[in-house]
Design an enzyme around this catalytic site. Structure first.
Site, PDB file in Angstrom:
ATOM      1  CG  ASP A 154      -2.630  32.862  16.952  1.00 45.19           C
ATOM      2  OD1 ASP A 154      -1.536  32.287  16.874  1.00 45.19           O
ATOM      3  OD2 ASP A 154      -2.765  34.090  16.773  1.00 45.19           O
ATOM      4  CD  GLU A 187       2.929  24.907  15.770  1.00 41.31           C
ATOM      5  OE1 GLU A 187       3.428  25.180  14.659  1.00 41.31           O
ATOM      6  OE2 GLU A 187       3.566  24.440  16.723  1.00 41.31           O
ATOM      7  CD1 TRP A 188       2.584  31.839  15.067  1.00 44.10           C
ATOM      8  CD2 TRP A 188       3.164  31.306  17.164  1.00 44.10           C
ATOM      9  NE1 TRP A 188       1.656  32.387  15.924  1.00 44.10           N
ATOM     10  CE2 TRP A 188       1.988  32.075  17.212  1.00 44.10           C
ATOM     11  CE3 TRP A 188       3.728  30.862  18.359  1.00 44.10           C
ATOM     12  CZ2 TRP A 188       1.337  32.392  18.404  1.00 44.10           C
ATOM     13  CZ3 TRP A 188       3.092  31.193  19.555  1.00 44.10           C
ATOM     14  CH2 TRP A 188       1.916  31.943  19.573  1.00 44.10           C
ATOM     15  N   GLY A 189       5.150  27.200  13.610  1.00 44.59           N
ATOM     16  CA  GLY A 189       6.222  26.243  13.327  1.00 44.59           C
ATOM     17  C   GLY A 189       6.947  25.766  14.579  1.00 44.59           C
ATOM     18  CG  ASP A 190       6.805  27.965  18.252  1.00 43.67           C
ATOM     19  OD1 ASP A 190       7.471  28.461  17.323  1.00 43.67           O
ATOM     20  OD2 ASP A 190       6.368  28.635  19.213  1.00 43.67           O
ATOM     21  CG  ASN A 191       4.841  22.634  19.313  1.00 43.64           C
ATOM     22  OD1 ASN A 191       5.406  22.183  20.289  1.00 43.64           O
ATOM     23  ND2 ASN A 191       4.234  23.831  19.324  1.00 43.64           N
ATOM     24  CG  ASP A 209       2.930  37.097  13.750  1.00 48.50           C
ATOM     25  OD1 ASP A 209       2.739  35.857  13.743  1.00 48.50           O
ATOM     26  OD2 ASP A 209       2.223  37.890  14.389  1.00 48.50           O
TER      27      ASP A 209
END
Ligand code: GLA
Length: 406
Positions: A154, A187-191, A209
């Site tokens: 995570d 990492e939620w697509g942030d990077n 999420d």
């Protein structure tokens, strides 16, 4: 060459080989040639997990037929952790996991299943437990000793870290620990993990999420969680990055967690069209007949698990009715009509008039020279051919999912 020189050269070659091997540590290949399938504790149980629950879930995966349908990974999410000891080794919560992780892994393996665990690149997990920052190699070694097969990693409390670098570190740590593990990048697509994730992990979350609703989102203040249609819309433009061994992950399933049966069916079908990892997130010890039928629909799962590994695409969208296609092996295709409206919709689709071309993967649906039979993947029967226009009523928040069979 005298003997000394020979031995010296061999030693030098060995050292260079060893060092270059270390520098170019690779992820373990071949672990996720089709999207991973299994179960994860988070969506239903959040932090309320213990070894009894996990064992009961493993039993239920086998007894319900989920294992036969392909669900292999039993994944613990956040909050299994206890403390680190004086040498830095992490231990499970002694009250919730009194038998220890090795014993739990042995139990899960004895059922023919695999075990996954969760950690975080930051100094604390999202649930505030000890994270792996600074302990990456030690944690990977610990997981390897326990017999872990899958790591979800995570991205909370990572201020100042570079995502690609942090995930490469844990990849290298897993390689160096010597036990093959699927690495799930969370990492939620942030990077933009789709741009660098292929050589690092086996799947990467593309969004924040998921939440347990079809067409809404929940605002938690500093972050939001997303319903099924929101997550679906966020997959736009990402299909080129997915393929065998490296998948876009639109998050775990909410099937059986409270949406209507139609919505659960639509959610599951669309995840199959997306070649998404199928990680169930419900209480499979107590699930309804409908939930079980959805999760174990082998014909839908075959679309998800198709060996070509091509993610489906949205062909058209009109009046909140979407038509999706997914190329399959042997020139077959999956086809799905998603009705996002609050009302039922009547659809006509004339195979002879439509031009279905997947330019990215160089596939063309040829209904002029070939007749496909239409297999309804939820009714489990043939419902016509591509020689005749398809006429159907698609209920609200539901799908019509077909396989075009040669
Ligand atoms: C993040 C992840 C979730 C879950 C929780 C656990 O929000 O995206 O999938 O793992 O952390 O705390």
């Amino acid at each position: 060459m005298n003997n000394f020189k020979k031995i010296f050269s061999i030693a030098l070659i060995t050292i260079v080989f060893f060092i270059s091997g270390k520098l170019t540590a690779q992820k373990y290949e071949g672990l996720a040639l089709t999207p991973p399938m299994g179960w994860n504790s988070w969506n239903k149980f959040a932090c309320d997990i213990d070894e009894t629950l996990i064992k009961e879930i493993a039993d239920a995966i086998v007894e319900s037929g989920m294992k036969d349908a392909g669900y292999i990974y039993v994944n613990l999410d956040d909050c299994w952790h206890g403390e680190r000891d004086s040498l830095g080794f992490i231990h499970p919560d002694p009250e919730r996991f009194p038998s220890g992780m090795k014993a739990l892994a042995d139990y899960i393996h004895s059922k023919g299943l695999k075990i996954g665990i969760y950690s975080c690149a930051g100094y604390k997990t999202c649930g505030g437990r000890p994270g792996s920052r600074g302990y990456e190699y030690q944690d990977a070694l610990t997981y390897a000793k326990w017999g872990i097969d899958y790591l979800k990693y995570d991205w909370c409390n990572t201020e100042g870290l570079c995502a690609e670098g942090a995930y490469m570190t844990i990849r290298d740590a897993i390689r160096s620990a010597g036990r093959p593990m699927v690495l799930s990048i969370c990492e939620w697509g942030d990077n933009q993990p789709w741009e660098w994730g292929k050589d690092v992990g086996h799947l990467w979350r593309t969004t924040g999420d998921i939440t347990n609703c079809f067409d809404c989102f929940v605002d938690h203040g500093t972050w939001k969680s997303w319903g099924v249609t929101y997550i679906l819309d966020m997959q736009e433009g990402l299909r080129q990055y997915a393929g065998p061994g490296h998948w876009n992950d639109p998050d775990m399933l909410e099937v059986g967690n409270g949406m209507s049966v139609n919505e659960d069916r639509a959610h599951f079908s669309m995840w199959c069209m997306l070649a998404a990892p199928l990680i169930a997130g419900n209480d499979i010890r107590n699930m309804s007949k409908e939930t079980l039928e959805i999760l174990t629909n082998k014909e839908a799962i075959a679309v998800d698990q198709d060996p070509l590994g091509i993610q489906g695409f949205k062909y058209s969208s009109e009046d909140s009715v979407e038509i999706w296609f997914k190329p399959l092996v042997n020139d077959e295709w999956a086809f799905c009509i998603l009705n996002r409206n609050e009302t039922d919709k009547e659809i006509v689709f004339d195979w002879q008039k439509e031009k279905v071309i997947d330019e990215l993967f160089d596939k063309k649906l040829d209904t002029q020279n070939k007749t496909y039979r239409l297999r309804d993947l939820w009714k489990h029967e043939f419902v016509g051919t591509t020689d005749e226009p398809l006429k159907a009523i698609v209920p609200s928040h539901d799908v019509l999912m077909l396989r075009l069979v040669k």
